[in-house]
Design a protein around this motif. Structure first.
Motif: not given
Length: 322
Positions: A46-47, A49-51, A53-54
């Motif tokens: 999840v981290a 994927i979040r990174g 997107l950011d």
């Protein structure tokens, strides 16, 4: 029918589960290892994927034609993306823009073309990687691009390596944790089984008690066995052996021939044995009278031990049978 001599095996005492080692709590430890590993892997995924997107949202971007002033604090590799509708799909296509990059000293920077297809679609942005360059020093880099109006250009760190690393790392950690927990549970189960078998009392010979050894002599057995004082074989059931056969009525054995003569005036069923004729050769064949008139026999010295106590035939070599 008499009961068997083997007593039934006594029931085994129950083994307390608290005495079995290792304890059941190790199964809980194995389950926790698997669960914690899965959770950590999911967090890493999840981290990542979040990174991803950011990082896309933080790109410096502008519409074509454009001139961008990009502040680069960390040296290393950077990418230039062409953003347009359908860039992440197979059916979307737009000609690549013309791009030049100048470093803080005003010198041109060498651009490399992407040798693989890298696309993204996130946060309302859809783009395709077209060039890469290396920033040798921090500072302000100027990026100039021309192309179809309406499309855009974006500059930032590469997005492919970070996302792939997060996916592979999260899956690897979760898989390793599940395998480690499963192996620990199997080892604990095997050791507990061995410990339980070691604690269980095992009777000798697989659950039966061996019979006592036979006793010779002692009290008499049931009717039909030896009489009082005669003793005899007594097995586990206390039975006696049949009576011994009567002694040989033929009297003492002659040391020269090994056979005995019958007593005078015996019953008709006994064999009247006479002394052998000294003139009769040992190798001569003798005709057996009585029950076997046509049979021939050798003298007792050639036949070996013979029971001549039978009374159904006269002595074959007596002088009266010549």
């Amino acid at each position: 029918m008499q009961p068997g001599p083997y007593p039934p095996a006594a029931p085994l005492p129950a083994t307390s589960d608290q005495m079995v080692r290792p304890a059941k709590s190790w199964f809980v430890v194995a389950a926790l290892i698997a669960v914690v590993g899965i959770v950590i892997g999911a967090v890493i995924l999840v981290a990542g994927i979040r990174g991803f997107l950011d990082r896309i949202d933080d790109f410096a971007r502008a519409d074509l034609p454009a001139t961008l002033q990009v502040e680069i604090a960390d040296t290393g590799g950077y990418s230039i993306y062409h953003e347009y509708d359908g860039a992440s799909g197979d059916d979307g296509y737009a000609p690549d823009p013309d791009v030049t990059v100048t470093d803080p000293a005003g010198e041109p920077v060498v651009l490399d073309i992407y040798d693989s297809s890298v696309t993204y679609s996130a946060g309302g942005h859809e783009g395709e990687g077209v060039f890469t360059f290396h920033a040798d020093e921090p500072g302000t880099y100027e990026v100039a691009a021309t192309g179809e109006p309406g499309n855009g250009i974006a500059v930032g760190r590469g997005v492919g390596s970070g996302l792939v690393g997060a996916i592979l790392g999260g899956l690897a950690i979760g898989l390793v944790a599940v395998v480690a927990g499963g192996i620990l549970a199997i080892v604990v189960g095997v050791k507990r089984g061995r410990s339980r078998r070691a604690l269980m009392p095992t009777p000798p010979f697989g659950g039966w008690v061996p019979p006592p050894p036979p006793v010779w002599g002692g009290p008499p057995g049931p009717p039909g066995g030896p009489g009082p004082g005669q003793g005899g074989y007594r097995g586990p059931g206390g039975y006696g052996a049949p009576p011994a056969p009567p002694p040989n009525p033929g009297g003492p054995a002659r040391p020269s021939d090994g056979w005995s003569a019958p007593p005078p005036g015996g019953p008709a069923s006994s064999l009247a044995v006479g002394l052998p004729d000294p003139q009769l050769s040992r190798s001569s064949k003798l005709t057996v009278a009585g029950a076997m008139p046509s049979a021939t026999a050798d003298p007792p010295s050639l036949l070996g031990p013979v029971d001549w106590a039978r009374g159904d035939m006269p002595l074959p070599w007596s002088p009266s049978r010549r």
